[in-house]
Write an enzyme that holds these catalytic residues in place. Structure first.
Site, PDB file in Angstrom:
ATOM      1  N   HIS A  86      70.809 101.266  89.312  1.00  0.00           N
ATOM      2  CA  HIS A  86      69.659 100.380  89.526  1.00  0.00           C
ATOM      3  C   HIS A  86      69.698  99.787  90.937  1.00  0.00           C
ATOM      4  O   HIS A  86      68.708  99.837  91.677  1.00  0.00           O
ATOM      5  CB  HIS A  86      69.701  99.267  88.473  1.00  0.00           C
ATOM      6  CG  HIS A  86      68.651  98.217  88.623  1.00  0.00           C
ATOM      7  ND1 HIS A  86      67.665  98.011  87.686  1.00  0.00           N
ATOM      8  CD2 HIS A  86      68.424  97.282  89.598  1.00  0.00           C
ATOM      9  CE1 HIS A  86      66.882  97.012  88.079  1.00  0.00           C
ATOM     10  NE2 HIS A  86      67.330  96.555  89.232  1.00  0.00           N
ATOM     11  N   GLU A  87      70.857  99.254  91.310  1.00  0.00           N
ATOM     12  CA  GLU A  87      70.984  98.643  92.627  1.00  0.00           C
ATOM     13  C   GLU A  87      70.986  99.688  93.746  1.00  0.00           C
ATOM     14  O   GLU A  87      70.461  99.452  94.835  1.00  0.00           O
ATOM     15  CB  GLU A  87      72.262  97.796  92.696  1.00  0.00           C
ATOM     16  CG  GLU A  87      72.362  96.718  91.630  1.00  0.00           C
ATOM     17  CD  GLU A  87      71.192  95.755  91.626  1.00  0.00           C
ATOM     18  OE1 GLU A  87      70.466  95.678  92.648  1.00  0.00           O
ATOM     19  OE2 GLU A  87      70.984  95.077  90.608  1.00  0.00           O
TER      20      GLU A  87
END
Length: 266
Positions: free
Chosen positions: A58-59
């Site tokens: 996600h990051e």
């Protein structure tokens, strides 16, 4: 420095992430094979490690999109290595999400990478940088539920099926929460570039408290029920039943008394 001239070490996958990936694979195999004496321990390790992997991705999606949108400082900060230790707020991005999974089965979104927005031009780019994070959770949910909506569950052990169902629930909750247009969450980041400067200035002080506000609302029985009804509806459309997600969470929380109904269903 340009995106093509980044030092190899700044884009090399971290051994920390590879270790987490290895734990996911081994625990997933143990869950599938029924190798562990206590199935819940294998499910716990598998789901937790896979959840951390999804947080890292996600990051990474935020960072990679920011890099190609003009923020070349991303590489030097270590965000391209998928190393959770490099995140600006490791507590918010890794520790708290894992704690809330253990406590309540909620895929709590985190906020980790610091992006120098001044380097990026164009409102669409700013919106895309915010959107790709929760879209990663959506993709993860689709992958986890693929055996269900493809009717490919023949031969899949029950414990592994339950673990996938619970992991899919975490991804769906994370995607929904992240897409909320609340200051501090990715959903607000998507619409923020299109707001007037005055509105953004008025909202900015509330950004650090947005996630806490959402979590507080989820403690209200009516809103909590409506939220999880929506989650269950999405999972049902993907072929995952309430029973499978319930049994997955039941296995995950192995330190509690095992539900006999789930034991019979295995």
């Amino acid at each position: 420095m340009t995106a093509t001239s980044i030092r190899p070490r700044d884009r090399r996958i971290s051994p920390v992430f590879l270790g987490i990936l290895a734990v996911t694979a081994v625990a997933g195999w143990a869950t599938w094979a029924g190798f562990a004496a206590q199935p819940g321990i294998a499910v716990f390790l598998f789901v937790t490690a896979a959840w951390i992997v999804s947080l890292c991705l996600h990051e990474y999606a935020h960072a990679r999109t920011a890099l190609h949108s003009g923020d070349i400082s991303i590489a030097a900060k270590g965000y391209l290595t998928l190393n959770p230790v490099k995140y600006t707020h490791a507590l918010l991005s890794i520790v708290l999400p894992v704690v809330f999974v253990i406590m309540g089965g909620i895929g709590l979104p985190g906020g980790a990478v610091f992006i120098e927005r001044g380097r990026i031009r164009g409102r669409w780019r700013h919106s895309l940088i915010s959107a790709v994070g929760p879209l990663t959770n959506v993709l993860f949910a689709v992958v986890c539920t693929a055996p269900f909506w493809l009717d490919a569950l023949d031969g899949v052990p029950a414990d592994f099926r339950f673990a996938l169902a619970f992991l899919a629930l975490l991804q769906v909750t994370a995607a929904i929460l992240n897409f909320l247009p609340v200051p501090g969450l990715d959903g607000y980041g998507v619409i923020e570039p299109w707001l007037s400067h005055q509105v953004r200035r008025q909202v900015e002080p509330f950004a650090p408290f947005g996630l806490l506000f959402v979590f507080a609302l989820l403690w209200l029985p009516a809103l909590n029920g409506a939220f999880f009804d929506g989650v269950d509806a999405i999972l049902s459309a993907l072929g995952v039943t309430d029973l499978e997600t319930y049994c997955g969470q039941n296995l995950y929380r192995f330190w509690q008394e095992t539900n006999t109904f789930c034991s019979v269903s295995r």
